[in-house]
Design a protein around this motif. Structure first.
Motif, PDB file in Angstrom:
ATOM      1  N   LYS A  18      51.712  33.717  33.366  1.00 41.43           N
ATOM      2  CA  LYS A  18      52.322  34.752  34.204  1.00 41.43           C
ATOM      3  C   LYS A  18      52.791  35.917  33.349  1.00 41.43           C
ATOM      4  N   ALA A  19      53.441  35.605  32.236  1.00 41.21           N
ATOM      5  CA  ALA A  19      53.966  36.660  31.365  1.00 41.21           C
ATOM      6  C   ALA A  19      52.830  37.496  30.776  1.00 41.21           C
ATOM      7  N   ALA A  20      51.762  36.839  30.353  1.00 43.14           N
ATOM      8  CA  ALA A  20      50.621  37.567  29.792  1.00 43.14           C
ATOM      9  C   ALA A  20      49.945  38.431  30.857  1.00 43.14           C
ATOM     10  N   ALA A  21      49.816  37.899  32.061  1.00 47.06           N
ATOM     11  CA  ALA A  21      49.206  38.662  33.159  1.00 47.06           C
ATOM     12  C   ALA A  21      50.064  39.868  33.509  1.00 47.06           C
ATOM     13  N   ARG A  22      51.362  39.665  33.596  1.00 47.67           N
ATOM     14  CA  ARG A  22      52.263  40.772  33.915  1.00 47.67           C
ATOM     15  C   ARG A  22      52.170  41.864  32.850  1.00 47.67           C
ATOM     16  N   LEU A  23      52.194  41.480  31.594  1.00 47.34           N
ATOM     17  CA  LEU A  23      52.108  42.453  30.507  1.00 47.34           C
ATOM     18  C   LEU A  23      50.789  43.223  30.572  1.00 47.34           C
ATOM     19  N   THR A  24      49.693  42.521  30.774  1.00 44.34           N
ATOM     20  CA  THR A  24      48.384  43.164  30.848  1.00 44.34           C
ATOM     21  C   THR A  24      48.326  44.139  32.008  1.00 44.34           C
ATOM     22  N   LEU A  25      48.800  43.721  33.185  1.00 42.50           N
ATOM     23  CA  LEU A  25      48.779  44.612  34.345  1.00 42.50           C
ATOM     24  C   LEU A  25      49.694  45.809  34.146  1.00 42.50           C
ATOM     25  N   ALA A  44      50.922  39.421  42.221  1.00 42.76           N
ATOM     26  CA  ALA A  44      51.216  38.354  43.186  1.00 42.76           C
ATOM     27  C   ALA A  44      50.304  37.157  42.976  1.00 42.76           C
ATOM     28  N   VAL A  45      49.065  37.398  42.618  1.00 48.95           N
ATOM     29  CA  VAL A  45      48.122  36.303  42.378  1.00 48.95           C
ATOM     30  C   VAL A  45      48.612  35.424  41.236  1.00 48.95           C
ATOM     31  N   PHE A  46      49.114  36.027  40.170  1.00 46.74           N
ATOM     32  CA  PHE A  46      49.542  35.259  39.007  1.00 46.74           C
ATOM     33  C   PHE A  46      50.908  34.616  39.194  1.00 46.74           C
ATOM     34  N   GLU A  47      51.635  35.012  40.212  1.00 48.36           N
ATOM     35  CA  GLU A  47      52.929  34.394  40.475  1.00 48.36           C
ATOM     36  C   GLU A  47      52.767  33.018  41.103  1.00 48.36           C
ATOM     37  N   ARG A  48      51.586  32.723  41.618  1.00 44.71           N
ATOM     38  CA  ARG A  48      51.352  31.457  42.324  1.00 44.71           C
ATOM     39  C   ARG A  48      50.825  30.383  41.384  1.00 44.71           C
ATOM     40  N   GLY A  49      51.645  29.452  41.023  1.00 42.96           N
ATOM     41  CA  GLY A  49      51.180  28.252  40.372  1.00 42.96           C
ATOM     42  C   GLY A  49      50.680  28.350  38.938  1.00 42.96           C
ATOM     43  N   GLU A  50      50.797  29.500  38.325  1.00 41.59           N
ATOM     44  CA  GLU A  50      50.348  29.614  36.940  1.00 41.59           C
ATOM     45  C   GLU A  50      51.496  29.236  35.992  1.00 41.59           C
ATOM     46  N   PRO A  51      51.148  28.723  34.813  1.00 41.89           N
ATOM     47  CA  PRO A  51      52.200  28.442  33.825  1.00 41.89           C
ATOM     48  C   PRO A  51      52.944  29.737  33.453  1.00 41.89           C
ATOM     49  N   ASP A  52      54.189  29.586  33.029  1.00 43.55           N
ATOM     50  CA  ASP A  52      55.017  30.756  32.726  1.00 43.55           C
ATOM     51  C   ASP A  52      54.396  31.684  31.696  1.00 43.55           C
TER      52      ASP A  52
END
Length: 76
Positions: free
Chosen positions: A60-67, A49-57
């Protein structure tokens, strides 16, 4: 250090080290009964949810993959 690392190698190494620390910490807390599997899932949901706010796409994709990789490591 005699050999300089490329910025990409340095980032990859930092991510791998962070991965190991996070998985180790959360696994220990889960094993000791401090955190339940549900609570760990909630932590990852909050992280996403933190990375869904205002981060470049791409961020977001890198954060989602890492998590997702971290979460799979804990479920294994």
């Amino acid at each position: 250090m005699d050999n300089e690392l490329s910025p990409d190698a340095e980032r990859a190494g930092m991510l791998a080290a962070l991965h190991a620390i996070v998985v180790g910490t959360l696994s220990t807390l889960k094993r000791k009964g401090v955190l339940s599997a549900e609570e760990i899932d909630q932590l990852f949901d909050a992280g996403l949810a933190v990375f869904e706010r205002g981060e470049p796409d791409d961020t977001k994709a890198a954060a989602r993959l890492t998590l997702e990789i971290l979460a799979r490591s804990l479920r294994a």
